[in-house]
Motif scaffolding. Structure first.
Motif, PDB file in Angstrom:
ATOM      1  N   TRP A  96       0.834  -1.197   0.000  1.00 22.31           N
ATOM      2  CA  TRP A  96       0.000   0.000   0.000  1.00 22.31           C
ATOM      3  C   TRP A  96       0.875   1.256   0.000  1.00 22.31           C
ATOM      4  O   TRP A  96       0.616   2.201  -0.751  1.00 22.31           O
ATOM      5  CB  TRP A  96      -0.952   0.027   1.208  1.00 22.31           C
ATOM      6  N   LEU A  97       1.911   1.281   0.824  1.00 21.36           N
ATOM      7  CA  LEU A  97       2.804   2.439   0.903  1.00 21.36           C
ATOM      8  C   LEU A  97       3.482   2.691  -0.448  1.00 21.36           C
ATOM      9  O   LEU A  97       3.571   3.839  -0.901  1.00 21.36           O
ATOM     10  CB  LEU A  97       3.839   2.227   2.005  1.00 21.36           C
ATOM     11  N   ALA A  98       3.929   1.638  -1.093  1.00 17.03           N
ATOM     12  CA  ALA A  98       4.563   1.783  -2.415  1.00 17.03           C
ATOM     13  C   ALA A  98       3.554   2.301  -3.444  1.00 17.03           C
ATOM     14  O   ALA A  98       3.870   3.200  -4.243  1.00 17.03           O
ATOM     15  CB  ALA A  98       5.149   0.452  -2.865  1.00 17.03           C
ATOM     16  N   HIS A 141       0.793   4.012  -2.847  1.00 18.66           N
ATOM     17  CA  HIS A 141       0.443   5.393  -2.486  1.00 18.66           C
ATOM     18  C   HIS A 141       1.537   6.357  -2.961  1.00 18.66           C
ATOM     19  O   HIS A 141       1.230   7.401  -3.557  1.00 18.66           O
ATOM     20  CB  HIS A 141       0.237   5.506  -0.973  1.00 18.66           C
ATOM     21  N   THR A 142       2.776   6.005  -2.722  1.00 18.81           N
ATOM     22  CA  THR A 142       3.894   6.851  -3.158  1.00 18.81           C
ATOM     23  C   THR A 142       3.905   6.983  -4.675  1.00 18.81           C
ATOM     24  O   THR A 142       4.064   8.087  -5.215  1.00 18.81           O
ATOM     25  CB  THR A 142       5.229   6.264  -2.650  1.00 18.81           C
ATOM     26  N   PHE A 143       3.711   5.870  -5.389  1.00 13.22           N
ATOM     27  CA  PHE A 143       3.658   5.893  -6.850  1.00 13.22           C
ATOM     28  C   PHE A 143       2.533   6.808  -7.340  1.00 13.22           C
ATOM     29  O   PHE A 143       2.727   7.602  -8.270  1.00 13.22           O
ATOM     30  CB  PHE A 143       3.462   4.462  -7.378  1.00 13.22           C
ATOM     31  N   VAL A 193       1.042   9.381  -5.749  1.00 15.75           N
ATOM     32  CA  VAL A 193       1.260  10.792  -5.422  1.00 15.75           C
ATOM     33  C   VAL A 193       2.417  11.380  -6.226  1.00 15.75           C
ATOM     34  O   VAL A 193       2.323  12.504  -6.724  1.00 15.75           O
ATOM     35  CB  VAL A 193       1.495  10.947  -3.900  1.00 15.75           C
ATOM     36  N   VAL A 194       3.476  10.612  -6.388  1.00 12.56           N
ATOM     37  CA  VAL A 194       4.681  11.143  -7.040  1.00 12.56           C
ATOM     38  C   VAL A 194       4.602  11.065  -8.566  1.00 12.56           C
ATOM     39  O   VAL A 194       5.043  11.985  -9.255  1.00 12.56           O
ATOM     40  CB  VAL A 194       5.936  10.398  -6.523  1.00 12.56           C
ATOM     41  N   ARG A 249      -9.291   8.750  -3.032  1.00  8.70           N
ATOM     42  CA  ARG A 249      -8.190   7.948  -3.555  1.00  8.70           C
ATOM     43  C   ARG A 249      -8.280   6.492  -3.108  1.00  8.70           C
ATOM     44  O   ARG A 249      -8.053   5.592  -3.895  1.00  8.70           O
ATOM     45  CB  ARG A 249      -6.863   8.551  -3.072  1.00  8.70           C
ATOM     46  N   TRP A 250      -8.585   6.236  -1.829  1.00 10.77           N
ATOM     47  CA  TRP A 250      -8.495   4.877  -1.285  1.00 10.77           C
ATOM     48  C   TRP A 250      -9.791   4.323  -0.705  1.00 10.77           C
ATOM     49  O   TRP A 250     -10.053   3.142  -0.856  1.00 10.77           O
ATOM     50  CB  TRP A 250      -7.420   4.807  -0.190  1.00 10.77           C
TER      51      TRP A 250
END
Length: 169
Positions: free
Chosen positions: A121-123, A125-127, A129-130, A153-154
């Protein structure tokens, strides 16, 4: 036809690896047995996994059929897709994959699998947003900005937004 083949392969390989192959490797390495009985939690977990798989498959087909592209970032949909599951949540494919993982965590009662689900999930989410959201803002402009403002978003909304991004009245 090319998009359909690419999308099918991408759906089998990428989400398949993320929610089947890697969890299997984690369970094999760290343990986590199958439930001894089929109780309410296990039935709920299986239903969640089926729902999540349906979400992943639906998005893959929607990107081909409506978006004229694929879920692959190098060959994304040419048209902005904001209907169907996208009316409830901006990232139904990722939500579906994470729902499958959550179901596996519940079914196998595995803390290592829970940690993996959080890291995935963290990966993602980062993908998002960035990379993905800025790219979609550039490609689809005002329509995507309105969609961002009205669609989460989620956590899926209970009331869908319209296919143009605004709330359904």
């Amino acid at each position: 036809m090319r998009h359909a083949v690419e999308s099918t392969l991408a759906t089998i390989i990428v989400p398949g690896a993320a929610v089947i192959l890697i969890p299997w490797l984690i369970l094999r390495q760290f343990g986590g047995g199958a439930p001894a009985r089929l109780g309410p939690l296990e039935i709920l977990a299986l239903a969640g996994a089926v729902l999540g798989a349906g979400m992943v498959i639906w998005v893959s087909f929607a990107f081909v059929r409506q978006g004229h592209g694929t879920p692959i970032p190098v060959d994304p949909p040419a048209e902005f897709v904001a209907n169907g599951l996208f009316r409830y949540v901006r990232n139904p494919m990722y939500v579906g994959a994470l729902l499958i993982l959550a179901s596996e965590v519940a079914l196998f009662r595995s803390w290592p699998l829970l940690l993996y689900a959080f890291l995935l999930w963290l990966a993602l989410h980062t993908f998002l947003v960035v990379f993905e959201e800025p790219q979609l803002k550039r490609r689809f402009g005002a329509a995507y900005l309105e969609y961002l403002a009205t669609t989460p978003r989620w956590i899926p909304r209970l009331r869908p937004t319209s296919s143009q991004g605004g709330p359904v009245r």
